[in-house]
Design a protein around this motif. Structure first.
Motif, PDB file in Angstrom:
ATOM      1  N   SER A   1      15.084  43.569  15.542  1.00  0.00           N
ATOM      2  CA  SER A   1      14.514  42.230  15.631  1.00  0.00           C
ATOM      3  C   SER A   1      15.582  41.292  16.182  1.00  0.00           C
ATOM      4  CB  SER A   1      14.018  41.774  14.254  1.00  0.00           C
ATOM      5  OG  SER A   1      15.089  41.760  13.341  1.00  0.00           O
ATOM      6  N   ARG A   2      15.366  40.011  16.023  1.00  0.00           N
ATOM      7  CA  ARG A   2      16.278  38.986  16.521  1.00  0.00           C
ATOM      8  C   ARG A   2      17.718  39.309  16.108  1.00  0.00           C
ATOM      9  NH1 ARG A   2      18.493  34.887  13.744  1.00  0.00           N
ATOM     10  NH2 ARG A   2      17.238  35.336  11.914  1.00  0.00           N
ATOM     11  N   ASN A   3      18.628  39.261  17.069  1.00  0.00           N
ATOM     12  CA  ASN A   3      20.062  39.501  16.825  1.00  0.00           C
ATOM     13  C   ASN A   3      20.334  40.846  16.161  1.00  0.00           C
ATOM     14  OD1 ASN A   3      20.653  36.952  17.860  1.00  0.00           O
ATOM     15  ND2 ASN A   3      20.430  35.991  15.863  1.00  0.00           N
ATOM     16  N   SER A   4      19.580  41.867  16.514  1.00  0.00           N
ATOM     17  CA  SER A   4      19.753  43.162  15.860  1.00  0.00           C
ATOM     18  C   SER A   4      20.716  44.049  16.652  1.00  0.00           C
ATOM     19  CB  SER A   4      18.398  43.855  15.708  1.00  0.00           C
ATOM     20  OG  SER A   4      17.923  44.292  16.976  1.00  0.00           O
ATOM     21  N   PHE A   5      20.736  45.306  16.304  1.00  0.00           N
ATOM     22  CA  PHE A   5      21.615  46.306  16.900  1.00  0.00           C
ATOM     23  C   PHE A   5      21.182  46.732  18.300  1.00  0.00           C
ATOM     24  CE2 PHE A   5      18.065  48.636  15.382  1.00  0.00           C
ATOM     25  CZ  PHE A   5      17.976  49.767  16.184  1.00  0.00           C
ATOM     26  N   LEU A   6      19.980  46.352  18.721  1.00  0.00           N
ATOM     27  CA  LEU A   6      19.391  46.899  19.945  1.00  0.00           C
ATOM     28  C   LEU A   6      20.279  46.733  21.183  1.00  0.00           C
ATOM     29  CD1 LEU A   6      15.625  45.946  19.530  1.00  0.00           C
ATOM     30  CD2 LEU A   6      16.713  48.168  19.163  1.00  0.00           C
TER      31      LEU A   6
ATOM     32  N   HIS B   1      23.356  46.902  21.341  1.00  0.00           N
ATOM     33  CA  HIS B   1      24.552  47.735  21.218  1.00  0.00           C
ATOM     34  C   HIS B   1      24.244  49.228  21.170  1.00  0.00           C
ATOM     35  CE1 HIS B   1      26.617  43.973  20.415  1.00  0.00           C
ATOM     36  NE2 HIS B   1      25.682  43.709  19.543  1.00  0.00           N
ATOM     37  N   TYR B   2      22.983  49.571  20.992  1.00  0.00           N
ATOM     38  CA  TYR B   2      22.601  50.980  20.865  1.00  0.00           C
ATOM     39  C   TYR B   2      22.570  51.644  22.228  1.00  0.00           C
ATOM     40  CZ  TYR B   2      19.855  55.146  19.827  1.00  0.00           C
ATOM     41  OH  TYR B   2      19.426  56.432  19.707  1.00  0.00           O
ATOM     42  N   CYS B   3      23.260  52.770  22.338  1.00  0.00           N
ATOM     43  CA  CYS B   3      23.282  53.516  23.608  1.00  0.00           C
ATOM     44  C   CYS B   3      23.043  55.003  23.348  1.00  0.00           C
ATOM     45  CB  CYS B   3      24.585  53.270  24.355  1.00  0.00           C
ATOM     46  SG  CYS B   3      26.075  53.512  23.381  1.00  0.00           S
ATOM     47  N   GLY B   4      22.196  55.300  22.381  1.00  0.00           N
ATOM     48  CA  GLY B   4      21.906  56.682  22.010  1.00  0.00           C
ATOM     49  C   GLY B   4      20.705  57.239  22.739  1.00  0.00           C
ATOM     50  N   ASN B   5      20.125  58.295  22.172  1.00  0.00           N
ATOM     51  CA  ASN B   5      19.076  59.063  22.844  1.00  0.00           C
ATOM     52  C   ASN B   5      17.652  58.717  22.434  1.00  0.00           C
ATOM     53  OD1 ASN B   5      21.047  60.609  24.197  1.00  0.00           O
ATOM     54  ND2 ASN B   5      21.331  61.853  22.367  1.00  0.00           N
ATOM     55  N   ASN B   6      17.473  57.841  21.455  1.00  0.00           N
ATOM     56  CA  ASN B   6      16.128  57.522  20.980  1.00  0.00           C
ATOM     57  C   ASN B   6      15.587  56.269  21.650  1.00  0.00           C
ATOM     58  OD1 ASN B   6      15.580  59.509  18.724  1.00  0.00           O
ATOM     59  ND2 ASN B   6      17.591  58.731  18.136  1.00  0.00           N
ATOM     60  N   ASP B   7      14.281  56.168  21.691  1.00  0.00           N
ATOM     61  CA  ASP B   7      13.640  54.985  22.246  1.00  0.00           C
ATOM     62  C   ASP B   7      13.737  53.832  21.253  1.00  0.00           C
ATOM     63  OD1 ASP B   7      12.933  56.316  24.581  1.00  0.00           O
ATOM     64  OD2 ASP B   7      11.007  56.974  23.764  1.00  0.00           O
ATOM     65  N   THR B   8      13.722  52.616  21.782  1.00  0.00           N
ATOM     66  CA  THR B   8      13.835  51.419  20.943  1.00  0.00           C
ATOM     67  C   THR B   8      12.733  50.438  21.283  1.00  0.00           C
ATOM     68  OG1 THR B   8      15.282  50.243  22.493  1.00  0.00           O
ATOM     69  CG2 THR B   8      16.363  51.639  20.836  1.00  0.00           C
ATOM     70  N   THR B   9      12.447  49.566  20.335  1.00  0.00           N
ATOM     71  CA  THR B   9      11.517  48.464  20.585  1.00  0.00           C
ATOM     72  C   THR B   9      11.935  47.271  19.731  1.00  0.00           C
ATOM     73  OG1 THR B   9       9.192  47.830  20.750  1.00  0.00           O
ATOM     74  CG2 THR B   9       9.808  49.121  18.829  1.00  0.00           C
ATOM     75  N   GLU B  10      11.698  46.089  20.257  1.00  0.00           N
ATOM     76  CA  GLU B  10      12.032  44.874  19.513  1.00  0.00           C
ATOM     77  C   GLU B  10      10.764  44.278  18.929  1.00  0.00           C
ATOM     78  OE1 GLU B  10      14.139  40.496  20.081  1.00  0.00           O
ATOM     79  OE2 GLU B  10      14.285  41.973  21.676  1.00  0.00           O
ATOM     80  N   LEU B  11      10.819  43.987  17.637  1.00  0.00           N
ATOM     81  CA  LEU B  11       9.703  43.319  16.980  1.00  0.00           C
ATOM     82  C   LEU B  11       9.973  41.823  16.982  1.00  0.00           C
ATOM     83  CD1 LEU B  11       9.021  45.584  13.883  1.00  0.00           C
ATOM     84  CD2 LEU B  11       7.655  45.373  15.944  1.00  0.00           C
ATOM     85  N   THR B  12       8.987  41.082  17.417  1.00  0.00           N
ATOM     86  CA  THR B  12       9.117  39.626  17.370  1.00  0.00           C
ATOM     87  C   THR B  12       8.298  39.113  16.197  1.00  0.00           C
ATOM     88  OG1 THR B  12       7.277  39.386  18.902  1.00  0.00           O
ATOM     89  CG2 THR B  12       9.490  39.421  19.852  1.00  0.00           C
ATOM     90  N   SER B  13       8.693  37.975  15.693  1.00  0.00           N
ATOM     91  CA  SER B  13       8.021  37.428  14.519  1.00  0.00           C
ATOM     92  C   SER B  13       7.955  35.918  14.624  1.00  0.00           C
ATOM     93  CB  SER B  13       8.799  37.833  13.260  1.00  0.00           C
ATOM     94  OG  SER B  13       8.233  37.217  12.132  1.00  0.00           O
ATOM     95  N   ASP B  14       6.921  35.366  14.034  1.00  0.00           N
ATOM     96  CA  ASP B  14       6.812  33.912  13.943  1.00  0.00           C
ATOM     97  C   ASP B  14       7.623  33.389  12.764  1.00  0.00           C
ATOM     98  OD1 ASP B  14       5.049  34.057  16.044  1.00  0.00           O
ATOM     99  OD2 ASP B  14       3.263  33.996  14.774  1.00  0.00           O
ATOM    100  N   ILE B  15       8.093  34.317  11.941  1.00  0.00           N
ATOM    101  CA  ILE B  15       8.855  33.943  10.750  1.00  0.00           C
ATOM    102  C   ILE B  15      10.332  33.846  11.128  1.00  0.00           C
ATOM    103  CG2 ILE B  15       9.507  34.632   8.412  1.00  0.00           C
ATOM    104  CD1 ILE B  15       6.920  36.383   8.413  1.00  0.00           C
ATOM    105  N   PHE B  16      10.912  32.671  10.955  1.00  0.00           N
ATOM    106  CA  PHE B  16      12.357  32.546  11.159  1.00  0.00           C
ATOM    107  C   PHE B  16      12.999  32.378   9.799  1.00  0.00           C
ATOM    108  CE2 PHE B  16      16.279  30.161  11.470  1.00  0.00           C
ATOM    109  CZ  PHE B  16      16.988  30.981  12.329  1.00  0.00           C
TER     110      PHE B  16
END
Length: 175
Positions: free
Chosen positions: A111-116, A118-133
């Motif tokens: 999510s916001r400001n996450s590890f995504l 920096h990740y350079c591995g072999n798995n797929d990634t996705t970012e979840l967005t939220s209306d909740i801050f």
């Protein structure tokens, strides 16, 4: 191509969860992943030395693991330790993901400001967005400004002091 979560048997969350309780944003993230995957792993980031917390990382792994497992008993919770480089850390994450469920296709969620970034591995990634801050930093700051009158709070302070490494004070004398 847009990621289809249903194509992945395993959903993975990597987070720190350095708050006194899971807040609505953290819960929404976990529940969203649980909606799409029967197998969920939550990796909790751990400093290289998980002793004597800091303002950014005040809670030890064991406390955060209990918090998550109490709210979500069916998820696997594991530590992921900091590494010197993103490549080392990503390789370790990929290795640890295989431990509970084998080499199944895995989708990593951030999510916001996450590890995504920096990740350079072999798995797929996705970012979840939220209306909740919700800022965990602000939660910790607010907690630090309030002294409750409870036995549990005082016991927690005592535990924190006993659990940290001895403080070394440097002294330079000039003659």
């Amino acid at each position: 191509t847009e990621v289809q979560p249903e194509d992945y048997p395993i959903g993975v969350v990597v987070a720190r969860f350095q708050t006194d309780e899971l807040h609505s944003g953290q819960k929404a993230l976990i529940e969203s992943v649980m909606e799409h995957h029967k197998k969920v792993i939550i990796f909790l980031g751990v400093r290289a030395v998980d002793k004597g917390g800091s303002r950014r990382n005040p809670l030890p792994y064991a406390a955060r693991e209990k918090m998550v497992k109490t709210a979500y008993p069916n998820v696997v919770v594991m530590p992921i330790q900091d590494r010197r480089s993103n490549e080392e850390w990503s390789a370790e994450l990929d290795r640890l993901i295989k431990q509970p469920f084998g080499s199944n296709k895995t989708l990593l969620y951030g999510s916001r400001n996450s590890f995504l970034d920096h990740y350079c591995g072999n798995n797929d990634t996705t970012e979840l967005t939220s209306d909740i801050f919700y800022s965990s930093t602000m939660v910790r700051k607010d907690i630090s400004e309030h002294i409750p009158d409870s036995k549990e709070w005082r016991a927690g302070v005592i535990h924190a002091i006993y659990d940290r490494y001895p403080v070394v004070l440097q002294c330079v004398d000039i003659i």
